[in-house]
Design a protein around this motif. Structure first.
Motif, PDB file in Angstrom:
ATOM      1  N   ALA A 269      26.192 -28.960  21.395  1.00  0.00           N
ATOM      2  CA  ALA A 269      27.032 -30.155  21.401  1.00  0.00           C
ATOM      3  C   ALA A 269      27.886 -30.249  22.656  1.00  0.00           C
ATOM      4  O   ALA A 269      28.205 -31.349  23.119  1.00  0.00           O
ATOM      5  N   THR A 270      28.276 -29.114  23.212  1.00  0.00           N
ATOM      6  CA  THR A 270      29.158 -29.101  24.385  1.00  0.00           C
ATOM      7  C   THR A 270      28.392 -29.177  25.702  1.00  0.00           C
ATOM      8  O   THR A 270      29.004 -29.251  26.762  1.00  0.00           O
ATOM      9  N   ASP A 271      27.063 -29.152  25.654  1.00  0.00           N
ATOM     10  CA  ASP A 271      26.259 -29.221  26.874  1.00  0.00           C
ATOM     11  C   ASP A 271      26.180 -30.658  27.383  1.00  0.00           C
ATOM     12  O   ASP A 271      26.278 -31.622  26.616  1.00  0.00           O
ATOM     13  N   TRP A 272      25.936 -30.781  28.685  1.00  0.00           N
ATOM     14  CA  TRP A 272      25.682 -32.112  29.243  1.00  0.00           C
ATOM     15  C   TRP A 272      24.340 -32.616  28.720  1.00  0.00           C
ATOM     16  O   TRP A 272      23.386 -31.841  28.544  1.00  0.00           O
ATOM     17  N   MET A 273      24.286 -33.925  28.441  1.00  0.00           N
ATOM     18  CA  MET A 273      23.018 -34.534  28.016  1.00  0.00           C
ATOM     19  C   MET A 273      22.981 -35.971  28.503  1.00  0.00           C
ATOM     20  O   MET A 273      24.020 -36.633  28.620  1.00  0.00           O
TER      21      MET A 273
ATOM     22  N   GLN B  40      11.080 -32.083   7.792  1.00  0.00           N
ATOM     23  CA  GLN B  40      12.277 -31.264   7.983  1.00  0.00           C
ATOM     24  C   GLN B  40      11.950 -29.893   8.563  1.00  0.00           C
ATOM     25  O   GLN B  40      12.706 -29.362   9.377  1.00  0.00           O
ATOM     26  N   LYS B  41      10.827 -29.326   8.167  1.00  0.00           N
ATOM     27  CA  LYS B  41      10.435 -28.043   8.749  1.00  0.00           C
ATOM     28  C   LYS B  41      10.147 -28.184  10.234  1.00  0.00           C
ATOM     29  O   LYS B  41      10.449 -27.285  11.029  1.00  0.00           O
ATOM     30  N   ALA B  42       9.557 -29.316  10.619  1.00  0.00           N
ATOM     31  CA  ALA B  42       9.305 -29.564  12.039  1.00  0.00           C
ATOM     32  C   ALA B  42      10.620 -29.689  12.805  1.00  0.00           C
ATOM     33  O   ALA B  42      10.688 -29.354  13.998  1.00  0.00           O
ATOM     34  N   LEU B  43      11.685 -30.150  12.133  1.00  0.00           N
ATOM     35  CA  LEU B  43      12.985 -30.297  12.789  1.00  0.00           C
ATOM     36  C   LEU B  43      13.666 -28.959  13.054  1.00  0.00           C
ATOM     37  O   LEU B  43      14.654 -28.905  13.785  1.00  0.00           O
ATOM     38  N   LEU B  44      13.147 -27.884  12.480  1.00  0.00           N
ATOM     39  CA  LEU B  44      13.674 -26.562  12.809  1.00  0.00           C
ATOM     40  C   LEU B  44      13.446 -26.246  14.284  1.00  0.00           C
ATOM     41  O   LEU B  44      14.110 -25.376  14.856  1.00  0.00           O
ATOM     42  N   LYS B  45      12.502 -26.963  14.906  1.00  0.00           N
ATOM     43  CA  LYS B  45      12.184 -26.756  16.328  1.00  0.00           C
ATOM     44  C   LYS B  45      12.779 -27.852  17.210  1.00  0.00           C
ATOM     45  O   LYS B  45      12.418 -27.965  18.376  1.00  0.00           O
ATOM     46  N   THR B  46      13.668 -28.671  16.655  1.00  0.00           N
ATOM     47  CA  THR B  46      14.258 -29.746  17.433  1.00  0.00           C
ATOM     48  C   THR B  46      15.010 -29.204  18.649  1.00  0.00           C
ATOM     49  O   THR B  46      15.510 -28.069  18.633  1.00  0.00           O
ATOM     50  N   SER B  47      15.126 -30.042  19.664  1.00  0.00           N
ATOM     51  CA  SER B  47      15.808 -29.613  20.889  1.00  0.00           C
ATOM     52  C   SER B  47      17.323 -29.579  20.727  1.00  0.00           C
ATOM     53  O   SER B  47      18.013 -28.993  21.571  1.00  0.00           O
ATOM     54  N   TYR B  48      17.859 -30.193  19.663  1.00  0.00           N
ATOM     55  CA  TYR B  48      19.307 -30.187  19.469  1.00  0.00           C
ATOM     56  C   TYR B  48      19.677 -29.068  18.513  1.00  0.00           C
ATOM     57  O   TYR B  48      19.428 -29.146  17.304  1.00  0.00           O
ATOM     58  N   ALA B  49      20.252 -28.022  19.040  1.00  0.00           N
ATOM     59  CA  ALA B  49      20.470 -26.773  18.295  1.00  0.00           C
ATOM     60  C   ALA B  49      21.318 -26.943  17.028  1.00  0.00           C
ATOM     61  O   ALA B  49      20.981 -26.366  15.989  1.00  0.00           O
ATOM     62  N   PRO B  50      22.444 -27.682  17.048  1.00  0.00           N
ATOM     63  CA  PRO B  50      23.233 -27.807  15.808  1.00  0.00           C
ATOM     64  C   PRO B  50      22.433 -28.426  14.667  1.00  0.00           C
ATOM     65  O   PRO B  50      22.594 -28.041  13.504  1.00  0.00           O
ATOM     66  N   TYR B  51      21.584 -29.359  14.980  1.00  0.00           N
ATOM     67  CA  TYR B  51      20.727 -30.005  13.972  1.00  0.00           C
ATOM     68  C   TYR B  51      19.723 -28.996  13.419  1.00  0.00           C
ATOM     69  O   TYR B  51      19.504 -28.923  12.204  1.00  0.00           O
TER      70      TYR B  51
ATOM     71  N   ASP C 261      29.859 -34.797  15.864  1.00  0.00           N
ATOM     72  CA  ASP C 261      29.939 -34.010  17.101  1.00  0.00           C
ATOM     73  C   ASP C 261      29.330 -34.739  18.292  1.00  0.00           C
ATOM     74  O   ASP C 261      29.651 -34.444  19.445  1.00  0.00           O
ATOM     75  N   LEU C 262      28.443 -35.688  17.992  1.00  0.00           N
ATOM     76  CA  LEU C 262      27.809 -36.464  19.057  1.00  0.00           C
ATOM     77  C   LEU C 262      28.599 -37.720  19.407  1.00  0.00           C
ATOM     78  O   LEU C 262      28.190 -38.490  20.281  1.00  0.00           O
TER      79      LEU C 262
ATOM     80  N   ASP D 243      22.679 -39.983  28.508  1.00  0.00           N
ATOM     81  CA  ASP D 243      23.152 -40.964  27.524  1.00  0.00           C
ATOM     82  C   ASP D 243      22.024 -41.387  26.588  1.00  0.00           C
ATOM     83  O   ASP D 243      22.247 -41.577  25.386  1.00  0.00           O
ATOM     84  N   GLU D 244      20.816 -41.540  27.137  1.00  0.00           N
ATOM     85  CA  GLU D 244      19.687 -41.974  26.315  1.00  0.00           C
ATOM     86  C   GLU D 244      19.367 -40.945  25.239  1.00  0.00           C
ATOM     87  O   GLU D 244      19.084 -41.286  24.089  1.00  0.00           O
ATOM     88  N   TYR D 245      19.440 -39.676  25.608  1.00  0.00           N
ATOM     89  CA  TYR D 245      19.187 -38.593  24.643  1.00  0.00           C
ATOM     90  C   TYR D 245      20.237 -38.622  23.539  1.00  0.00           C
ATOM     91  O   TYR D 245      19.912 -38.528  22.350  1.00  0.00           O
ATOM     92  N   ARG D 246      21.497 -38.783  23.925  1.00  0.00           N
ATOM     93  CA  ARG D 246      22.575 -38.812  22.929  1.00  0.00           C
ATOM     94  C   ARG D 246      22.390 -40.004  21.974  1.00  0.00           C
ATOM     95  O   ARG D 246      22.541 -39.869  20.762  1.00  0.00           O
ATOM     96  N   LYS D 247      22.055 -41.179  22.512  1.00  0.00           N
ATOM     97  CA  LYS D 247      21.854 -42.363  21.673  1.00  0.00           C
ATOM     98  C   LYS D 247      20.705 -42.157  20.688  1.00  0.00           C
ATOM     99  O   LYS D 247      20.801 -42.523  19.516  1.00  0.00           O
ATOM    100  N   ARG D 248      19.607 -41.568  21.178  1.00  0.00           N
ATOM    101  CA  ARG D 248      18.454 -41.318  20.304  1.00  0.00           C
ATOM    102  C   ARG D 248      18.823 -40.318  19.210  1.00  0.00           C
ATOM    103  O   ARG D 248      18.424 -40.480  18.048  1.00  0.00           O
TER     104      ARG D 248
END
Length: 301
Positions: A22-26, A136-147, A88-89, A28-33
């Motif tokens: 959450a504290t990393d730079w990202m 949901q199991k596929a989301l365990l590999k999401t690029s956003y770590a808190p999620y 957090d986003l 704007d398009e990534y944050r909106k998505r």
């Protein structure tokens, strides 16, 4: 130019398996998505209790009543956890709920349909939750770590919900003929929403969520995984799947009747059979407890 280079570096990082805090730079398009996708997930967990809540008092036994109550409590808890990720986003929970009751935010298609019998309760907990846990199991590999971290708990609890639903269905298909018919009738109505559950078969390379690795699985891949896991189980119970075209071809790929994707878009936009009723209930329940928020915030101030 420097910003473009930073964005390209970010894309390379997430596409190679990197995770973002959450504290990393990202970009704007990534944050909106992220906000749009995760907010819809939270909304779906919250609205997903409504098709089942009406059956708590009508559950056939005390054990079933307790199990269904526990499941609903889990789902509301998932919503609270996932809304926290959205906060957090940068989007407050209150803003998410405002948009939900105003009809500005979406929730999953399956929660726009009515529940007509106890058979629906079993089919939802078994098959709708099964379709959900594939994603949901596929989301365990999401690029956003808190999620991803939140999804560990969600997936663990959802696995129990599936067992609960299968137990309800097993009891009914092994019961009286009328009980078996209730399950079959529920399956007949829920199959179409289930086949729409994972979305249109857009190729992964054309899916922005896949591009940013918010999702790690294409829609059709998720649908095929669900069919692989549950078609045989359904047939083993002597139930009939209401799709005469459903079959596995020579390549091992499931073929099926193409859903009406325009209907899916209409449903998730708030024009489903029970959309107005569900949103109205959530709006009413929110207004009834609004005084609690005011009192708590006043005391905190």
């Amino acid at each position: 130019m420097a910003e473009d280079a930073r964005t390209r570096e970010f894309v390379e990082y997430v596409q190679s398996g990197g995770q973002v805090e959450a504290t990393d730079w990202m970009p704007d398009e990534y944050r909106k998505r992220l906000v749009k996708f995760i907010e819809m997930h939270a909304n779906s967990e919250l609205m997903g209790v409504l098709p089942e809540r009406d059956w708590i008092l009508r559950a056939p036994t005390l054990q079933r009543k307790l199990a269904l109550t526990a499941k609903i409590q889990d789902e509301v808890g998932h919503a609270q956890l996932i809304y926290r990720v959205v906060e957090d986003l940068g989007k407050p929970r209150e803003a998410c709920l405002d948009d939900l009751v105003a009809g500005k935010a979406k929730f999953h298609n399956v929660f726009h349909y009515p529940t007509r019998s106890w058979g629906d309760v079993g089919v939802i907990a078994w098959l709708v939750d099964a379709a959900a846990i594939v994603s949901q199991k596929a989301l365990l590999k999401t690029s956003y770590a808190p999620y991803a971290r939140i999804m560990k708990r969600v997936c663990w609890e959802e696995s129990f919900h599936i067992l609960h639903g299968r137990d309800v269905v097993l009891a009914m298909v092994n019961g009286t003929e009328s009980q078996r018919e209730l399950v079959q009738e529920a399956l007949d109505r829920w199959w179409k929403p289930l086949m729409m559950f994972h979305g249109t078969p857009v190729p992964a390379e054309d899916d922005p969520m896949y591009f940013w690795r918010i999702k790690s699985q294409a829609n059709e891949e998720a649908r095929q995984e669900f069919l692989d896991g549950y078609v045989d189980q359904i047939l083993e119970l002597g139930l009939t799947i209401p799709d005469p075209k459903l079959r596995r071809n020579a390549l091992g790929v499931w073929e099926y009747t193409e859903p009406d994707w325009d209907e899916l878009m209409a449903v998730v936009s708030g024009h489903g059979p029970a959309s107005a009723e569900r949103i109205a209930f959530r709006k009413l329940s929110r207004s009834e407890v609004d005084w609690v928020s005011r009192v708590v915030l006043a005391e905190a101030a």
